[in-house]
Scaffold this active site. Structure first.
Site, mmCIF file in Angstrom:
data_model
loop_
_atom_site.group_PDB
_atom_site.id
_atom_site.type_symbol
_atom_site.label_atom_id
_atom_site.label_comp_id
_atom_site.label_asym_id
_atom_site.label_seq_id
_atom_site.Cartn_x
_atom_site.Cartn_y
_atom_site.Cartn_z
ATOM 1 N N ASP A 1 -1.002 7.113 -7.555
ATOM 2 C CA ASP A 1 -1.431 6.255 -6.455
ATOM 3 C C ASP A 1 -2.955 6.363 -6.405
ATOM 4 O O ASP A 1 -3.508 7.398 -6.036
ATOM 5 C CB ASP A 1 -0.789 6.727 -5.141
ATOM 6 C CG ASP A 1 -1.155 5.831 -3.953
ATOM 7 O OD1 ASP A 1 -2.208 5.174 -4.005
ATOM 8 O OD2 ASP A 1 -0.389 5.823 -2.969
ATOM 9 N N ARG B 1 10.982 -15.316 -5.429
ATOM 10 C CA ARG B 1 11.230 -13.871 -5.487
ATOM 11 C C ARG B 1 11.137 -13.362 -6.930
ATOM 12 O O ARG B 1 10.819 -12.209 -7.180
ATOM 13 C CB ARG B 1 12.590 -13.529 -4.865
ATOM 14 C CG ARG B 1 12.956 -12.053 -4.911
ATOM 15 C CD ARG B 1 13.993 -11.652 -3.852
ATOM 16 N NE ARG B 1 15.084 -12.606 -3.761
ATOM 17 C CZ ARG B 1 16.127 -12.678 -4.610
ATOM 18 N NH1 ARG B 1 16.209 -11.840 -5.611
ATOM 19 N NH2 ARG B 1 17.069 -13.578 -4.431
ATOM 20 N N LYS C 1 -5.535 -2.112 1.299
ATOM 21 C CA LYS C 1 -6.759 -1.355 1.577
ATOM 22 C C LYS C 1 -7.941 -1.996 0.836
ATOM 23 O O LYS C 1 -8.260 -3.135 1.099
ATOM 24 C CB LYS C 1 -6.544 0.112 1.188
ATOM 25 C CG LYS C 1 -5.214 0.706 1.690
ATOM 26 C CD LYS C 1 -5.148 0.831 3.198
ATOM 27 C CE LYS C 1 -3.754 1.166 3.711
ATOM 28 N NZ LYS C 1 -3.065 2.274 3.060
ATOM 29 N N TYR D 1 0.191 10.319 0.656
ATOM 30 C CA TYR D 1 0.276 9.399 1.785
ATOM 31 C C TYR D 1 1.557 9.717 2.557
ATOM 32 O O TYR D 1 2.623 9.902 1.949
ATOM 33 C CB TYR D 1 0.287 7.971 1.250
ATOM 34 C CG TYR D 1 0.414 6.921 2.323
ATOM 35 C CD1 TYR D 1 -0.645 6.658 3.181
ATOM 36 C CD2 TYR D 1 1.585 6.197 2.471
ATOM 37 C CE1 TYR D 1 -0.527 5.691 4.160
ATOM 38 C CE2 TYR D 1 1.710 5.235 3.447
ATOM 39 C CZ TYR D 1 0.651 4.983 4.290
ATOM 40 O OH TYR D 1 0.767 4.038 5.260
HETATM 41 C C1 LIG Z 1 -1.774 2.721 2.909
HETATM 42 C C2 LIG Z 1 -1.355 3.519 1.739
HETATM 43 C C3 LIG Z 1 -0.076 3.378 1.170
HETATM 44 C C4 LIG Z 1 0.956 2.433 1.746
HETATM 45 O O1 LIG Z 1 0.527 1.104 1.655
HETATM 46 P P1 LIG Z 1 1.007 -0.050 2.676
HETATM 47 O O2 LIG Z 1 0.330 -1.256 2.135
HETATM 48 O O3 LIG Z 1 0.586 0.348 4.046
HETATM 49 O O4 LIG Z 1 2.502 -0.109 2.563
HETATM 50 C C5 LIG Z 1 0.229 4.141 0.062
HETATM 51 N N1 LIG Z 1 -0.657 5.018 -0.460
HETATM 52 C C6 LIG Z 1 -1.884 5.183 0.067
HETATM 53 C C7 LIG Z 1 -2.815 6.165 -0.548
HETATM 54 C C8 LIG Z 1 -2.278 4.450 1.181
HETATM 55 O O5 LIG Z 1 -3.496 4.631 1.711
#
Ligand SMILES: *Cc1c(COP(=O)(O)O)cnc(C)c1O
Length: 386
Positions: free
Chosen positions: A179, A56, A204, A109
């Protein structure tokens, strides 16, 4: 060292362990390491991100993934999480306390928005939402001395509006966070514009094969250490196996995103004049309202398109029933082309007013363009349009 290379080369050379001659990273499944002495045990237990103590705190496979992302983002360091939301939650809660104020954009998101409006509000962290693509919107909402963080997402989901990274980087006072999931580390580099922290859902495009759930944050070491000090207690620790898949994804990130962004633009162009299509959104289209900004801050326009069907909800339903090659699924950045209907999935929790504000319409489809031949993707779309 790898800063002298082009981004595509950096993606190949970054995050290697100098002590190993193995070309593929080792999967360190171990949760725990043995110490030699009390002095050694104390060093491991009390150090920041001490290696070879307890998983961790740090894990060698995860560390390789983090170092690779840091290199690609031009950052001093990075820290990985069990998901993109693990990254979002850890960044906000490591830096904000009761009474603090956050400025974020409406075009976030949905999970991030729900986190700010739910748990954060409950903990006394107040959020002001602005339209991220409107010049000056973030600066206007900052309350000097009270605003701890400014949180932006660009390109944003699902209409692919952009935030001006130079404008964000010029803000003084709050910690600025972007992000950058939809761009990937090869599509843009927010830190080069003066932004403090960049985060990704590596689930992603970075991992890129729909087989890892992973998040990552990159920035100055002091910020990353502070996030670690919180997150080691929060516990959204990534699995070493997912970090391995993240690292594998980085090796092919350049060819994948180059192909997918090219295909996305090809499909977007082809749909512009289709009678069944009311609007097509992609930052690489000359008609995109922020096309000049896209050219200034992005290496490509990204792998996503948003298409608004002229026939509204019924046309969207018909389209989704007819697709053969495209998969009806909500994620993005993987090998398969995915299509989703934001109004009933990713953005279903928004009120009609909020949905209108972020540009989600009843006939809107969000398409994550995959690695297929773009002519096959286009043919399936045109057939489904009828
Ligand atoms: C999918 C996504 C998230 C969240 O990510 P997870 O891996 O599903 O927790 C945050 N921001 C954006 C732009 C996303 O596409």
């Amino acid at each position: 060292m790898s800063d002298q290379h082009q981004p595509a080369t950096q993606a190949i050379v970054a995050g290697r362990t100098p002590a190993s001659s193995s070309l593929a990273p080792a999967l360190w499944a171990s949760t725990v390491w043995e110490s030699d002495s009390l002095v050694d045990a104390r060093r491991r237990a009390t150090g920041t991100r001490a290696q070879e103590f307890y998983s961790r705190y740090a894990n060698p496979t995860v560390r390789q993934f983090e170092e690779a992302v840091a290199t690609l983002e031009g950052a001093e360091d990075a820290i990985a999480f069990a998901s993109g939301m693990g990254a979002v939650a850890s960044v906000v809660l490591s830096m904000c306390s009761a009474g603090d104020h956050v400025v974020a954009q409406r075009q976030l998101y949905a999970g991030t928005l729900a986190f700010l409006q739910g748990p954060c509000a409950r903990f006394g962290i107040e959020t002001t939402l602005v339209d991220g693509h409107v010049p000056g919107a973030f600066a206007e909402a900052v309350r000097p001395g009270r605003t701890m963080m400014v949180l932006a997402e660009t390109p944003s989901n699902p209409r692919l509006d952009l935030v001006d990274l130079d404008e964000l980087g010029a803000l003084r006072g709050p910690v600025t966070v972007v992000d950058s999931t939809l761009a990937t580390p090869l599509g843009q580099r927010p830190l080069d514009h003066g932004v403090h922290l960049v985060l990704h859902s590596a689930t992603k495009g970075i991992a890129g094969h729909n087989d890892a759930t992973l998040g990552v944050v990159a920035g100055e070491k002091d910020y990353i250490d502070a996030i670690w000090a919180y997150s080691v207690l929060h516990g959204a620790t990534p699995s070493p196996f997912d970090a391995l898949n993240g690292l594998r994804g980085i090796r092919t990130l350049s060819v994948r995103t180059t192909h997918q962004a090219g295909s996305a633009l090809f499909v977007a162009h082809a749909l512009l004049d289709h009678p069944g299509v009311a609007a097509v959104h992609h930052p690489g289209l000359p008609g995109h309202p922020q096309h000049d900004l896209a050219k200034r801050q992005m290496r490509h326009g990204g792998t996503m398109i948003a298409v608004e069907l002229a026939g509204g909800l019924e046309a969207a339903e018909r389209f989704l029933a007819r697709v053969q090659l495209l998969h009806r699924a909500t994620s993005l950045g993987g090998p398969e082309t995915l299509v989703c209907h934001p109004a009933t999935t990713t953005h279903a929790s928004l009120t009609p007013d909020e949905a209108a504000h972020v540009g989600v319409t009843a006939g809107m489809l969000r398409i994550s363009v995959g690695l297929e031949d773009p002519t096959d993707v286009l043919r399936d779309i045109v057939r489904a349009l009828g």
